[in-house]
Write a protein that holds these residues in place. Structure first.
Motif, PDB file in Angstrom:
ATOM      1  N   ALA A 256       0.840  -1.214   0.000  1.00  0.00           N
ATOM      2  CA  ALA A 256       0.000   0.000   0.000  1.00  0.00           C
ATOM      3  C   ALA A 256       0.872   1.260   0.000  1.00  0.00           C
ATOM      4  CB  ALA A 256      -0.930  -0.014   1.210  1.00  0.00           C
ATOM      5  N   LEU A 257       1.994   1.223   0.739  1.00  0.00           N
ATOM      6  CA  LEU A 257       2.874   2.408   0.790  1.00  0.00           C
ATOM      7  C   LEU A 257       3.505   2.644  -0.577  1.00  0.00           C
ATOM      8  CD1 LEU A 257       4.643   1.848   4.254  1.00  0.00           C
ATOM      9  CD2 LEU A 257       3.041   3.694   3.676  1.00  0.00           C
ATOM     10  N   SER A 258       3.890   1.551  -1.212  1.00  0.00           N
ATOM     11  CA  SER A 258       4.508   1.694  -2.527  1.00  0.00           C
ATOM     12  C   SER A 258       3.482   2.223  -3.534  1.00  0.00           C
ATOM     13  CB  SER A 258       5.091   0.336  -2.877  1.00  0.00           C
ATOM     14  OG  SER A 258       5.093   0.105  -4.212  1.00  0.00           O
ATOM     15  N   ALA A 259       2.243   1.680  -3.457  1.00  0.00           N
ATOM     16  CA  ALA A 259       1.195   2.164  -4.366  1.00  0.00           C
ATOM     17  C   ALA A 259       0.893   3.643  -4.113  1.00  0.00           C
ATOM     18  CB  ALA A 259      -0.072   1.332  -4.184  1.00  0.00           C
ATOM     19  N   ALA A 260       1.059   4.088  -2.860  1.00  0.00           N
ATOM     20  CA  ALA A 260       0.766   5.497  -2.528  1.00  0.00           C
ATOM     21  C   ALA A 260       1.976   6.394  -2.792  1.00  0.00           C
ATOM     22  CB  ALA A 260       0.354   5.596  -1.058  1.00  0.00           C
ATOM     23  N   GLY A 261       3.059   5.812  -3.320  1.00  0.00           N
ATOM     24  CA  GLY A 261       4.255   6.605  -3.618  1.00  0.00           C
ATOM     25  C   GLY A 261       4.983   7.044  -2.359  1.00  0.00           C
ATOM     26  N   LEU A 262       4.927   6.233  -1.315  1.00  0.00           N
ATOM     27  CA  LEU A 262       5.624   6.577  -0.066  1.00  0.00           C
ATOM     28  C   LEU A 262       6.760   5.572   0.145  1.00  0.00           C
ATOM     29  CD1 LEU A 262       2.405   7.178   2.063  1.00  0.00           C
ATOM     30  CD2 LEU A 262       4.064   8.938   1.445  1.00  0.00           C
ATOM     31  N   PRO A 263       7.975   5.933  -0.191  1.00  0.00           N
ATOM     32  CA  PRO A 263       9.086   4.975  -0.102  1.00  0.00           C
ATOM     33  C   PRO A 263       9.623   4.874   1.326  1.00  0.00           C
ATOM     34  CG  PRO A 263       9.854   7.065  -0.982  1.00  0.00           C
ATOM     35  CD  PRO A 263       8.413   7.265  -0.632  1.00  0.00           C
ATOM     36  N   VAL A 264       8.861   4.192   2.159  1.00  0.00           N
ATOM     37  CA  VAL A 264       9.208   4.113   3.580  1.00  0.00           C
ATOM     38  C   VAL A 264       9.599   2.682   3.922  1.00  0.00           C
ATOM     39  CG1 VAL A 264       8.276   4.353   5.926  1.00  0.00           C
ATOM     40  CG2 VAL A 264       7.601   5.969   4.142  1.00  0.00           C
ATOM     41  N   GLU A 265      10.676   2.542   4.661  1.00  0.00           N
ATOM     42  CA  GLU A 265      11.073   1.200   5.121  1.00  0.00           C
ATOM     43  C   GLU A 265      10.260   0.835   6.359  1.00  0.00           C
ATOM     44  OE1 GLU A 265      15.453  -0.339   4.641  1.00  0.00           O
ATOM     45  OE2 GLU A 265      15.401   1.582   5.674  1.00  0.00           O
ATOM     46  N   THR A 266       9.748  -0.386   6.380  1.00  0.00           N
ATOM     47  CA  THR A 266       8.975  -0.832   7.551  1.00  0.00           C
ATOM     48  C   THR A 266       9.664  -2.024   8.223  1.00  0.00           C
ATOM     49  OG1 THR A 266       7.643  -2.373   6.265  1.00  0.00           O
ATOM     50  CG2 THR A 266       6.775  -0.130   6.503  1.00  0.00           C
ATOM     51  N   ARG A 267       9.436  -2.141   9.497  1.00  0.00           N
ATOM     52  CA  ARG A 267       9.948  -3.280  10.265  1.00  0.00           C
ATOM     53  C   ARG A 267       8.868  -3.698  11.266  1.00  0.00           C
ATOM     54  NH1 ARG A 267      13.242  -2.994   6.883  1.00  0.00           N
ATOM     55  NH2 ARG A 267      15.527  -3.008   7.052  1.00  0.00           N
ATOM     56  N   VAL A 268       8.957  -4.969  11.667  1.00  0.00           N
ATOM     57  CA  VAL A 268       8.007  -5.490  12.662  1.00  0.00           C
ATOM     58  C   VAL A 268       8.789  -5.947  13.883  1.00  0.00           C
ATOM     59  CG1 VAL A 268       6.411  -7.386  13.187  1.00  0.00           C
ATOM     60  CG2 VAL A 268       6.329  -6.286  10.951  1.00  0.00           C
ATOM     61  N   SER A 269       8.273  -5.650  15.056  1.00  0.00           N
ATOM     62  CA  SER A 269       8.878  -6.181  16.275  1.00  0.00           C
ATOM     63  C   SER A 269       7.753  -6.749  17.138  1.00  0.00           C
ATOM     64  CB  SER A 269       9.596  -5.037  16.983  1.00  0.00           C
ATOM     65  OG  SER A 269      10.539  -5.525  17.848  1.00  0.00           O
ATOM     66  N   VAL A 270       7.803  -8.064  17.342  1.00  0.00           N
ATOM     67  CA  VAL A 270       6.779  -8.711  18.177  1.00  0.00           C
ATOM     68  C   VAL A 270       7.397  -8.921  19.562  1.00  0.00           C
ATOM     69  CG1 VAL A 270       5.305 -10.751  18.452  1.00  0.00           C
ATOM     70  CG2 VAL A 270       5.757  -9.840  16.156  1.00  0.00           C
ATOM     71  N   LEU A 271       6.895  -8.205  20.553  1.00  0.00           N
ATOM     72  CA  LEU A 271       7.544  -8.245  21.869  1.00  0.00           C
ATOM     73  C   LEU A 271       7.281  -9.572  22.596  1.00  0.00           C
ATOM     74  CD1 LEU A 271       7.084  -4.586  23.145  1.00  0.00           C
ATOM     75  CD2 LEU A 271       8.862  -5.550  21.691  1.00  0.00           C
ATOM     76  N   GLY A 272       6.133 -10.162  22.374  1.00  0.00           N
ATOM     77  CA  GLY A 272       5.843 -11.508  22.876  1.00  0.00           C
ATOM     78  C   GLY A 272       6.028 -11.680  24.379  1.00  0.00           C
ATOM     79  N   HIS A 273       6.550 -12.869  24.763  1.00  0.00           N
ATOM     80  CA  HIS A 273       6.614 -13.229  26.185  1.00  0.00           C
ATOM     81  C   HIS A 273       7.600 -12.399  26.977  1.00  0.00           C
ATOM     82  CE1 HIS A 273       4.439 -16.703  24.626  1.00  0.00           C
ATOM     83  NE2 HIS A 273       4.056 -16.937  25.871  1.00  0.00           N
ATOM     84  N   MET A 274       8.512 -11.701  26.297  1.00  0.00           N
ATOM     85  CA  MET A 274       9.453 -10.820  26.991  1.00  0.00           C
ATOM     86  C   MET A 274       8.704  -9.872  27.935  1.00  0.00           C
ATOM     87  SD  MET A 274      10.811  -7.544  26.698  1.00  0.00           S
ATOM     88  CE  MET A 274      10.815  -6.888  25.043  1.00  0.00           C
ATOM     89  N   VAL A 275       7.511  -9.484  27.496  1.00  0.00           N
ATOM     90  CA  VAL A 275       6.709  -8.518  28.236  1.00  0.00           C
ATOM     91  C   VAL A 275       6.179  -9.090  29.559  1.00  0.00           C
ATOM     92  CG1 VAL A 275       4.401  -7.483  28.054  1.00  0.00           C
ATOM     93  CG2 VAL A 275       6.059  -7.169  26.234  1.00  0.00           C
ATOM     94  N   ARG A 276       6.112 -10.407  29.649  1.00  0.00           N
ATOM     95  CA  ARG A 276       5.508 -11.035  30.833  1.00  0.00           C
ATOM     96  C   ARG A 276       6.526 -11.244  31.954  1.00  0.00           C
ATOM     97  NH1 ARG A 276       1.650 -15.762  29.012  1.00  0.00           N
ATOM     98  NH2 ARG A 276       3.122 -17.156  30.013  1.00  0.00           N
ATOM     99  N   GLY A 277       7.829 -11.178  31.606  1.00  0.00           N
ATOM    100  CA  GLY A 277       8.850 -11.460  32.621  1.00  0.00           C
ATOM    101  C   GLY A 277       9.341 -10.211  33.320  1.00  0.00           C
ATOM    102  N   GLY A 278      10.284 -10.431  34.208  1.00  0.00           N
ATOM    103  CA  GLY A 278      10.949  -9.304  34.868  1.00  0.00           C
ATOM    104  C   GLY A 278      10.404  -9.025  36.256  1.00  0.00           C
ATOM    105  N   ALA A 279      11.224  -8.300  37.018  1.00  0.00           N
ATOM    106  CA  ALA A 279      10.836  -7.970  38.393  1.00  0.00           C
ATOM    107  C   ALA A 279       9.605  -7.062  38.392  1.00  0.00           C
ATOM    108  CB  ALA A 279      12.000  -7.258  39.075  1.00  0.00           C
ATOM    109  N   PRO A 280       8.682  -7.299  39.310  1.00  0.00           N
ATOM    110  CA  PRO A 280       7.491  -6.454  39.352  1.00  0.00           C
ATOM    111  C   PRO A 280       7.811  -5.001  39.717  1.00  0.00           C
ATOM    112  CG  PRO A 280       7.489  -8.028  41.180  1.00  0.00           C
ATOM    113  CD  PRO A 280       8.644  -8.386  40.294  1.00  0.00           C
ATOM    114  N   SER A 281       7.044  -4.093  39.150  1.00  0.00           N
ATOM    115  CA  SER A 281       7.179  -2.669  39.478  1.00  0.00           C
ATOM    116  C   SER A 281       6.775  -2.456  40.941  1.00  0.00           C
ATOM    117  CB  SER A 281       6.257  -1.844  38.576  1.00  0.00           C
ATOM    118  OG  SER A 281       4.908  -2.193  38.829  1.00  0.00           O
ATOM    119  N   ALA A 282       7.127  -1.305  41.460  1.00  0.00           N
ATOM    120  CA  ALA A 282       6.724  -0.971  42.835  1.00  0.00           C
ATOM    121  C   ALA A 282       5.202  -1.023  42.950  1.00  0.00           C
ATOM    122  CB  ALA A 282       7.242   0.421  43.203  1.00  0.00           C
TER     123      ALA A 282
END
Ligand code: F6P
Length: 369
Positions: A256-282
């Protein structure tokens, strides 16, 4: 029901997806029990451990410092066999064998449904088990609690991740789709987008079709990189529950970006289970401590079939809540009511979901300026 006498036993388990702060809730349950002369029995591996009789005595010395740790030290499972009444009867027998009279369940939607189903089982004295739920889920998809344990930590983790992604995105002038967990609930995506000054949010709840989502993102990109706006990057936060997957979205967006003449690079980042770990906030440690405190006191006092909620937005027509006398922000809600409202949050008919969608409509044009 009568108050539990000193020496009585209460079991505690964590169930479903782990959430940062579960350990802090267990610790609060144990500490309050010890203060009031009640023994706490930890159940390993959630409902599966209950069925198998996998118990461990928990005293204050066993829970020292665990409030700082992510995940759940008791372990957890998503235990489908617990839906079977014959299997629940086995679990009840395990508790009777240990002379346990109360059960505190720390978890999300499925875990609380298990707790409700267990309400018909009886302890070794012939009385119903005293059952109390504590809401814990990073998704924040539960009724009758403004926040569940784990949501705040997950949100902070997402914000940190998006801030980092933003640095690299700005350096390359790229557009990123960042997918965050939340199953059917877009709370994390919506709040993270606002907190990170992202440019757009895709939520399942706003019911946009994949085509509409693409058009929306193309418009955001066009505006963002226009010479009179000159943004260095575009971040779109996508909730995992959105119908179209992130890779498919990227591929359609690129076309769609190419059809609209917008030469923009896109990337995807799936945060997944990383978000569920780690020490709890205060905040999660404090919330877990307050809910755990209330749950243990309630079980001792003979309350049952309920969940402890925090700072609740009442629905029109709701009866006045039962407020915990030792903490005015904590209220007790029948599990039936909690689970019915949770369904409404998921299917979009809850006032809470409708308010979130309305807020999104207000916020989107501001984010995309
Ligand atoms: O319910 C919490 C959650 O992290 C959801 O956001 C996600 O959809 C799901 O659990 C993932 O489950 P599992 O860890 O079983 O893959």
């Amino acid at each position: 029901m009568q108050e539990l006498a000193a020496g009585a036993r209460v079991a505690v388990l964590t169930s479903g997806g782990d959430a940062p702060g579960m350990n802090a809730a267990v610790r609060a349950v144990v500490q309050v029990g010890a203060l009031l002369g009640i023994e706490t029995l930890g159940v390993r591996r959630g409902y599966q451990g209950l069925i198998d009789g996998d118990f461990t005595p928990l005293e204050p010395r066993h829970v020292d410092g665990i409030h700082r740790r992510g995940g759940t030290l008791l372990g957890t499972t998503r235990c489908l066999p617990f839906l079977d009444p014959a299997v629940r009867a086995r679990a009840a027998q395990q508790l009777r064998d240990q002379h346990v009279q109360g059960l505190i369940v720390i978890g999300g939607n499925g875990s609380l449904a298990g707790a409700r189903a267990f309400g018909s089982e009886r302890d070794h004295t012939g009385n119903p088990f005293r059952i109390m739920g504590i809401p814990a889920s990073i998704d924040n998809d539960l009724g009758y609690t403004t926040l569940a344990i784990g949501t705040d930590t997950a949100l902070n983790t997402i914000v940190e991740a998006i801030d980092r992604i933003s640095d690299t995105a700005s350096s390359h002038g790229r557009t990123f789709i960042v997918e965050v967990m939340g199953r059917d609930c877009g709370y994390l995506a919506l709040t993270a987008a606002v907190a990170t000054e992202s440019d757009g949010v895709l939520l399942r709840e706003s019911q946009v079709t994949p085509g509409e989502a693409i058009n929306k993102v193309v418009d955001i990109v066009r505006h963002a990189y226009a010479p009179d706006r000159g943004k260095h990057r575009v971040i779109i936060v996508k909730s995992e529950g959105v119908e179209i997957g992130s890779s498919a979205l990227k591929s359609d967006l690129d076309s769609a970006l190419s059809a609209a003449g917008l030469p923009v690079e896109t990337r995807v980042s799936v945060l997944g289970h990383m978000v569920r770990g780690g020490a709890p906030s205060a905040f999660d440690r404090l919330l877990a401590g307050r809910l755990g405190h209330a749950a243990m006191r309630a079980v001792i006092r003979g309350r049952t079939g309920e969940m402890t909620g925090w700072h609740v937005l009442l629905r029109p027509g709701d009866p006045p809540p039962v407020v915990f006398d030792l903490d005015p922000f904590i209220t007790f809600w029948p599990l039936d009511q909690v689970l019915a409202e949770t369904e409404r949050i998921k299917d979009g008919t809850s006032a809470v979901t409708q308010w979130r969608v309305r807020i999104l409509r207000e916020v989107e044009p501001i984010l995309a300026r």
